[in-house]
Design a protein around this motif. Structure first.
Motif, PDB file in Angstrom:
ATOM      1  N   GLY A 165       0.818  -1.214   0.000  1.00  9.61           N
ATOM      2  CA  GLY A 165       0.000   0.000   0.000  1.00  9.61           C
ATOM      3  C   GLY A 165       0.846   1.257   0.000  1.00  9.61           C
ATOM      4  N   ALA A 166       1.901   1.272   0.821  1.00  5.34           N
ATOM      5  CA  ALA A 166       2.772   2.451   0.896  1.00  5.34           C
ATOM      6  C   ALA A 166       3.471   2.709  -0.439  1.00  5.34           C
ATOM      7  CB  ALA A 166       3.805   2.262   2.002  1.00  5.34           C
ATOM      8  N   PHE A 189      -2.897   1.581 -10.145  1.00  4.74           N
ATOM      9  CA  PHE A 189      -2.863   1.979  -8.742  1.00  4.74           C
ATOM     10  C   PHE A 189      -4.146   1.599  -8.011  1.00  4.74           C
ATOM     11  CE2 PHE A 189      -4.534   5.188  -5.828  1.00  4.74           C
ATOM     12  CZ  PHE A 189      -3.721   4.924  -4.730  1.00  4.74           C
ATOM     13  N   PHE A 190      -5.297   1.991  -8.557  1.00  2.14           N
ATOM     14  CA  PHE A 190      -6.551   1.751  -7.838  1.00  2.14           C
ATOM     15  C   PHE A 190      -6.873   0.263  -7.730  1.00  2.14           C
ATOM     16  CE2 PHE A 190      -7.431   6.296  -8.391  1.00  2.14           C
ATOM     17  CZ  PHE A 190      -7.928   6.587  -7.127  1.00  2.14           C
ATOM     18  N   ALA A 191      -6.534  -0.524  -8.749  1.00  2.00           N
ATOM     19  CA  ALA A 191      -6.742  -1.967  -8.644  1.00  2.00           C
ATOM     20  C   ALA A 191      -5.861  -2.548  -7.538  1.00  2.00           C
ATOM     21  CB  ALA A 191      -6.441  -2.642  -9.977  1.00  2.00           C
ATOM     22  N   GLY A 192      -4.588  -2.161  -7.513  1.00  2.00           N
ATOM     23  CA  GLY A 192      -3.681  -2.665  -6.485  1.00  2.00           C
ATOM     24  C   GLY A 192      -4.101  -2.264  -5.090  1.00  2.00           C
ATOM     25  N   HIS A 193      -4.538  -1.019  -4.941  1.00  2.00           N
ATOM     26  CA  HIS A 193      -4.977  -0.528  -3.636  1.00  2.00           C
ATOM     27  C   HIS A 193      -6.215  -1.285  -3.153  1.00  2.00           C
ATOM     28  CE1 HIS A 193      -6.421   1.914  -0.424  1.00  2.00           C
ATOM     29  NE2 HIS A 193      -7.241   2.642  -1.149  1.00  2.00           N
ATOM     30  N   ALA A 194      -7.189  -1.507  -4.029  1.00  2.00           N
ATOM     31  CA  ALA A 194      -8.405  -2.218  -3.629  1.00  2.00           C
ATOM     32  C   ALA A 194      -8.093  -3.652  -3.219  1.00  2.00           C
ATOM     33  CB  ALA A 194      -9.428  -2.194  -4.764  1.00  2.00           C
ATOM     34  N   VAL A 195      -7.209  -4.312  -3.959  1.00  2.00           N
ATOM     35  CA  VAL A 195      -6.842  -5.690  -3.642  1.00  2.00           C
ATOM     36  C   VAL A 195      -6.127  -5.758  -2.288  1.00  2.00           C
ATOM     37  CG1 VAL A 195      -5.367  -7.629  -4.331  1.00  2.00           C
ATOM     38  CG2 VAL A 195      -6.753  -6.448  -6.041  1.00  2.00           C
ATOM     39  N   ALA A 196      -5.144  -4.878  -2.083  1.00  2.00           N
ATOM     40  CA  ALA A 196      -4.364  -4.912  -0.847  1.00  2.00           C
ATOM     41  C   ALA A 196      -5.211  -4.556   0.372  1.00  2.00           C
ATOM     42  CB  ALA A 196      -3.171  -3.962  -0.959  1.00  2.00           C
ATOM     43  N   SER A 197      -6.043  -3.513   0.268  1.00  2.00           N
ATOM     44  CA  SER A 197      -6.840  -3.093   1.422  1.00  2.00           C
ATOM     45  C   SER A 197      -7.885  -4.134   1.787  1.00  2.00           C
ATOM     46  CB  SER A 197      -7.502  -1.739   1.148  1.00  2.00           C
ATOM     47  OG  SER A 197      -8.324  -1.796   0.004  1.00  2.00           O
ATOM     48  N   ALA A 198      -8.499  -4.787   0.781  1.00  2.00           N
ATOM     49  CA  ALA A 198      -9.462  -5.855   1.068  1.00  2.00           C
ATOM     50  C   ALA A 198      -8.759  -7.045   1.719  1.00  2.00           C
ATOM     51  CB  ALA A 198     -10.164  -6.283  -0.212  1.00  2.00           C
ATOM     52  N   THR A 247      -8.411 -11.162  11.788  1.00  2.00           N
ATOM     53  CA  THR A 247      -9.621 -11.754  12.367  1.00  2.00           C
ATOM     54  C   THR A 247     -10.050 -11.030  13.638  1.00  2.00           C
ATOM     55  OG1 THR A 247      -8.237 -13.357  13.536  1.00  2.00           O
ATOM     56  CG2 THR A 247      -9.136 -14.015  11.395  1.00  2.00           C
ATOM     57  N   SER A 248      -9.183 -10.217  14.207  1.00  2.00           N
ATOM     58  CA  SER A 248      -9.520  -9.393  15.375  1.00  2.00           C
ATOM     59  C   SER A 248      -8.785  -8.068  15.236  1.00  2.00           C
ATOM     60  CB  SER A 248      -9.113 -10.091  16.676  1.00  2.00           C
ATOM     61  OG  SER A 248      -7.709 -10.282  16.711  1.00  2.00           O
ATOM     62  N   GLY A 249      -9.275  -7.042  15.945  1.00  2.00           N
ATOM     63  CA  GLY A 249      -8.651  -5.731  15.856  1.00  2.00           C
ATOM     64  C   GLY A 249      -8.628  -5.208  14.437  1.00  2.00           C
ATOM     65  N   ARG A 250      -9.760  -5.372  13.736  1.00  2.00           N
ATOM     66  CA  ARG A 250      -9.777  -4.989  12.319  1.00  2.00           C
ATOM     67  C   ARG A 250      -9.538  -3.499  12.132  1.00  2.00           C
ATOM     68  NH1 ARG A 250     -14.382  -9.021  11.280  1.00  2.00           N
ATOM     69  NH2 ARG A 250     -13.437 -10.589   9.936  1.00  2.00           N
ATOM     70  N   ALA A 251     -10.056  -2.679  13.059  1.00  2.00           N
ATOM     71  CA  ALA A 251      -9.858  -1.237  12.913  1.00  2.00           C
ATOM     72  C   ALA A 251      -8.377  -0.892  12.978  1.00  2.00           C
ATOM     73  CB  ALA A 251     -10.632  -0.474  13.985  1.00  2.00           C
ATOM     74  N   GLN A 252      -7.648  -1.539  13.909  1.00  3.41           N
ATOM     75  CA  GLN A 252      -6.214  -1.269  14.003  1.00  3.41           C
ATOM     76  C   GLN A 252      -5.472  -1.793  12.769  1.00  3.41           C
ATOM     77  OE1 GLN A 252      -7.860  -2.482  16.819  1.00  3.41           O
ATOM     78  NE2 GLN A 252      -7.833  -0.477  17.798  1.00  3.41           N
ATOM     79  N   ALA A 253      -5.885  -2.960  12.264  1.00  2.00           N
ATOM     80  CA  ALA A 253      -5.249  -3.504  11.067  1.00  2.00           C
ATOM     81  C   ALA A 253      -5.447  -2.570   9.877  1.00  2.00           C
ATOM     82  CB  ALA A 253      -5.814  -4.891  10.752  1.00  2.00           C
ATOM     83  N   SER A 254      -6.688  -2.092   9.704  1.00  2.00           N
ATOM     84  CA  SER A 254      -6.962  -1.153   8.619  1.00  2.00           C
ATOM     85  C   SER A 254      -6.238   0.172   8.839  1.00  2.00           C
ATOM     86  CB  SER A 254      -8.467  -0.906   8.501  1.00  2.00           C
ATOM     87  OG  SER A 254      -9.140  -2.077   8.101  1.00  2.00           O
ATOM     88  N   ALA A 255      -6.154   0.597  10.109  1.00  2.00           N
ATOM     89  CA  ALA A 255      -5.481   1.857  10.413  1.00  2.00           C
ATOM     90  C   ALA A 255      -4.000   1.789  10.073  1.00  2.00           C
ATOM     91  CB  ALA A 255      -5.659   2.209  11.887  1.00  2.00           C
ATOM     92  N   LEU A 256      -3.367   0.660  10.379  1.00  2.00           N
ATOM     93  CA  LEU A 256      -1.953   0.514  10.040  1.00  2.00           C
ATOM     94  C   LEU A 256      -1.754   0.547   8.530  1.00  2.00           C
ATOM     95  CD1 LEU A 256      -0.939  -2.216  12.637  1.00  2.00           C
ATOM     96  CD2 LEU A 256      -0.045   0.118  12.542  1.00  2.00           C
ATOM     97  N   TYR A 257      -2.678  -0.061   7.800  1.00  2.00           N
ATOM     98  CA  TYR A 257      -2.597  -0.003   6.339  1.00  2.00           C
ATOM     99  C   TYR A 257      -2.747   1.439   5.858  1.00  2.00           C
ATOM    100  CZ  TYR A 257      -3.696  -0.556   1.421  1.00  2.00           C
ATOM    101  OH  TYR A 257      -3.685  -0.432   0.055  1.00  2.00           O
ATOM    102  N   GLN A 258      -3.745   2.132   6.396  1.00  2.00           N
ATOM    103  CA  GLN A 258      -3.958   3.517   5.981  1.00  2.00           C
ATOM    104  C   GLN A 258      -2.773   4.395   6.349  1.00  2.00           C
ATOM    105  OE1 GLN A 258      -6.530   4.633   4.218  1.00  2.00           O
ATOM    106  NE2 GLN A 258      -7.576   2.652   4.172  1.00  2.00           N
ATOM    107  N   SER A 259      -2.170   4.128   7.509  1.00  2.00           N
ATOM    108  CA  SER A 259      -1.011   4.911   7.930  1.00  2.00           C
ATOM    109  C   SER A 259       0.149   4.718   6.949  1.00  2.00           C
ATOM    110  CB  SER A 259      -0.590   4.490   9.336  1.00  2.00           C
ATOM    111  OG  SER A 259       0.486   5.275   9.793  1.00  2.00           O
TER     112      SER A 259
END
Length: 429
Positions: A248-249, A341-350, A357-369
């Motif tokens: 993602g980065a 770019f957008f295809a790669g980003h959608a695949v990686a973020s999904a 399986t737990s702490g999904r918000a933190q997992a997504s947050a680390l990806y967004q960071s």
């Protein structure tokens, strides 16, 4: 748990039929009630997020002229917003675990829009950069909370498609924000352009508030810093998540470098395009809308790594095409870069949402960071490279990032094969 009172009279000495238990809520899926409203609401949120976050990007040449600063200095109006988002996305995602995804997204949206209506009145570059940093910090509450909300509220088979629609909102937001700012700036100056995008984001926020269904599967967690730290540490020890964060980065490094600098290239000789025409170039973002929404089908056919290989190949071809001194070649190059770019980003973020399986918000947050740190790095490095050695240097930075994505994906393929061999040997024993 306290007893549930139904309001029926209590009788003794005779049995009465019990009231049927209420049906358990079902997760959202295409064709079911609420899915359309949820998709439209998060589409509006994605649109507003990208329109606000990159509102100054198409205006960088005008901002440079207005304040008498270089491309590198003006690029901080983009990098400050994306950098602040990267820093605040993790703590705000932790707050969303306690107070709810919808509440976090709502507050973040209102603050970001409010600051967006103040940004056009910044008296100097320092104030503009500071306000953009505040705006980026506010926007940080939206993407990770949205990903976690979708992972909780949508059926697993429909998750990639739902996230693809959210990312599609991002692409249209990036396009329409730049389009609106470009033409408004040509008529009323860059301040008028920023005000126009602020008003557009206000309309999106209103649609979001009206349409978003309430969360039905969210369960609040305590705000325990140690527990959050353990969750984050667990994610950072997961090899697959680490690879996805790196992908993602690096993808966003490419995108940040290209779209931060492209306005400077097109306003210079031999193209000498006007601000409105340069803003219209961002209609190419519609290609990203299609490629991100189609990411689910791409993964189903080629697998996650196959989809990533296709995305990086498309991006690299676009970068090489953009080197030509031909406007047609540059436009085709931007189409390929945007689609990849957008295809790669959608695949990686999904993949992040499905892996955690737990702490999904933190997992997504680390990806967004990681993703927005890549944007900040790409924008700043791309602008500095262009100022020093022209567009070829910017493309060189982007190609190095593409090579990084390829290396990580190849390593992931090797690790997966090694794991399968190890599993086969263990089973044979």
């Amino acid at each position: 748990m306290p007893p549930v009172h139904t309001g029926a009279p209590v009788t003794t000495g005779a049995s009465t039929p019990s009231s049927p238990a209420p049906a358990a809520p079902e997760a959202h899926a295409p064709g079911r009630p609420g899915y359309r409203r949820m998709s439209l609401a998060l589409f509006a949120a994605g649109l507003a997020t990208f329109a606000l976050l990159y509102s100054t990007q198409a205006l960088l040449p005008a901002i440079s002229d207005g304040f008498g600063v270089t491309a590198g200095q003006a690029s901080w109006t983009v990098s400050a917003a994306t950098g602040a988002l990267a820093l605040f996305v993790l703590p705000l995602s932790a707050l969303s675990e306690r107070f709810g995804r919808t509440r976090m997204m709502t507050v973040s949206m209102l603050v970001a829009v409010g600051v967006g209506l103040l940004v056009p009145f910044a008296p100097n570059l320092e104030w503009l950069v500071a306000l953009r940093a505040v705006q980026g910090a506010a926007i940080a509450g939206i993407p990770a909370s949205a990903m976690a909300y979708l992972a909780e509220e949508v059926k697993p088979k429909a998750l990639v498609g739902a996230i693809g629609l959210f990312v599609a909102g991002n692409s249209i937001g990036g396009m329409s924000g730049r389009l609106v700012t470009g033409w408004a700036a040509q008529a009323w100056g860059w301040r008028g352009g920023l005000l126009a995008v602020g008003v557009m984001a206000l309309a999106c926020a209103a649609a979001f508030l009206v349409l978003l269904p309430r969360a039905r599967f969210f369960r609040p967690a305590s705000l325990n810093p140690r527990a959050v730290g353990r969750t984050v540490a667990g994610h950072l020890r997961d090899p697959l998540l680490l690879r996805l964060y790196g992908i993602g980065a690096l993808f966003m490094t490419v995108f940040g470098a290209v779209y931060t600098v492209i306005g400077y290239r097109l306003v210079d000789e031999p193209f000498s395009l006007g601000q409105g025409v340069i803003g219209s170039i961002f209609l190419i973002y519609l290609v990203g809308t299609v490629s991100s929404a189609a990411a689910g089908q791409l993964v189903a056919r080629a697998g996650r790594r196959g989809a990533l290989y296709l995305a990086v190949t498309t991006t690299a071809l676009g970068l090489l095409l953009s080197l030509a001194d031909s406007l047609a070649a540059i436009l085709v190059g931007l189409v390929l870069i945007t689609a990849g770019f957008f295809a790669g980003h959608a695949v990686a973020s999904a993949a992040v949402s499905r892996t955690a399986t737990s702490g999904r918000a933190q997992a997504s947050a680390l990806y967004q960071s990681a993703y927005y740190l890549g944007s900040s790095a790409g924008g700043t490095l791309g602008a500095l490279a262009y100022h020093s050695a022209g567009w070829a240097a910017t493309v060189g930075i982007a190609l190095l990032a593409v090579l990084g994505v390829v290396s990580i994906t190849l390593y992931g393929s090797h690790a997966a094969r090694a794991e399968r061999r190890h599993g086969s040997l263990a089973a044979a024993r």
